[in-house]
Motif scaffolding. Sequence first.
Motif, PDB file in Angstrom:
ATOM      1  N   ARG A 118       0.838  -1.205   0.000  1.00 24.74           N
ATOM      2  CA  ARG A 118       0.000   0.000   0.000  1.00 24.74           C
ATOM      3  C   ARG A 118       0.872   1.254   0.000  1.00 24.74           C
ATOM      4  O   ARG A 118       0.620   2.209  -0.739  1.00 24.74           O
ATOM      5  N   SER A 119       1.917   1.259   0.821  1.00 21.68           N
ATOM      6  CA  SER A 119       2.808   2.406   0.872  1.00 21.68           C
ATOM      7  C   SER A 119       3.517   2.615  -0.456  1.00 21.68           C
ATOM      8  O   SER A 119       3.649   3.744  -0.951  1.00 21.68           O
ATOM      9  N   LEU A 120       3.974   1.521  -1.051  1.00 23.97           N
ATOM     10  CA  LEU A 120       4.639   1.598  -2.346  1.00 23.97           C
ATOM     11  C   LEU A 120       3.705   2.154  -3.414  1.00 23.97           C
ATOM     12  O   LEU A 120       4.100   2.996  -4.231  1.00 23.97           O
ATOM     13  N   SER A 121       2.465   1.717  -3.403  1.00 21.62           N
ATOM     14  CA  SER A 121       1.493   2.182  -4.388  1.00 21.62           C
ATOM     15  C   SER A 121       1.222   3.670  -4.247  1.00 21.62           C
ATOM     16  O   SER A 121       1.193   4.409  -5.241  1.00 21.62           O
ATOM     17  N   TYR A 122       1.032   4.122  -3.019  1.00 17.44           N
ATOM     18  CA  TYR A 122       0.778   5.547  -2.787  1.00 17.44           C
ATOM     19  C   TYR A 122       1.970   6.390  -3.233  1.00 17.44           C
ATOM     20  O   TYR A 122       1.805   7.430  -3.890  1.00 17.44           O
TER      21      TYR A 122
END
Length: 241
Positions: A118-122
Motif C-alpha cells: 500500500r505504501s509503495l502504491s501511494y
Amino acid sequence: MSGFTLFVIIAVALAAAGFAFRKNGEMAGLGRAGRRGGLRAPHGRLVRTKRLDTFEELPFAAKFGRVALLALATTALVGVLCALGVLDLASVIPVSLDALAVVGIACGVTQGDAGVMRSLSYALVGYMAAGIVATLLGVYALAPAFGMGTPGINALTMAAGATGAAAAVAAMPLVRTYAREFEDGHVNSIQVTSRSVAARAYDELADAAWTPPADRVQTGGEETGLRAAMERRRRKIENEK
C-alpha cells in the motif's frame, strides 16, 4: 482484440473482483440484516468489536515533513551528480533513478503505517502524478514562455515528483486491526484502513470490556508487509522442525 488488451481486461476484472470480495468481508454482518450463512452475513450480525492496535495517525504536516525532507534530499543528491557530470540531466536516467530512490525511501519510511504494498502504491502514484503535471507544465508553458530546456524540465519533474510522493504517503490512511464477534459466536480479526466505512462501524460497536480469545486473534489479522511475511516464514520453519 490484441493479446495485451485481453490481458489488461482480465487483470482489471480480477482486481475488481478481489476488491469486491475484500469489501464484502469487511462489511460482513453490518448494515441491512442479511440471512445468516449468506455471503453478506456468513456468521450473522456483527455484535461487538475491539481495536487491537494502539497507534494513532499523525497530522498530515508532521508526516509530510518527515518524508519530504528525505525525498527532496535524495533529489538534491541526484542534482549534484548531474552538476558534477556523473549524470546527464538532459537524459531520462536521472529522472528514473530519482523516481526509484524517492519511492523506495517514501515506502521505507511509511510501510509500517499501512504495509509495504500500500505504501509503495501511494508513493509511486504520487510521484508519477506530480511528475506528469510538472512535465506538461514545463513543456507547454515554461518552455515556450521562458525557453526552458530538457534539463530544466527534468529538474522540475524530479522536484515535483519527490514532493508528490511525500504528500501521497502523508495522506495515506493507516491500517488498523480489529477483533470481531458475530451473533453465532464466531470471532476473527481483520485489518481495514482507518478512514473506511468499516472502521467507523467497528468503532461504533467497540466494547472496551471485551477480551477476545487470544487463539483467534493472535496473528493480529491479515498482516501485510515485509516484516510480517518474514515472521510468518520464521514460524512456519520452526513448526516444521
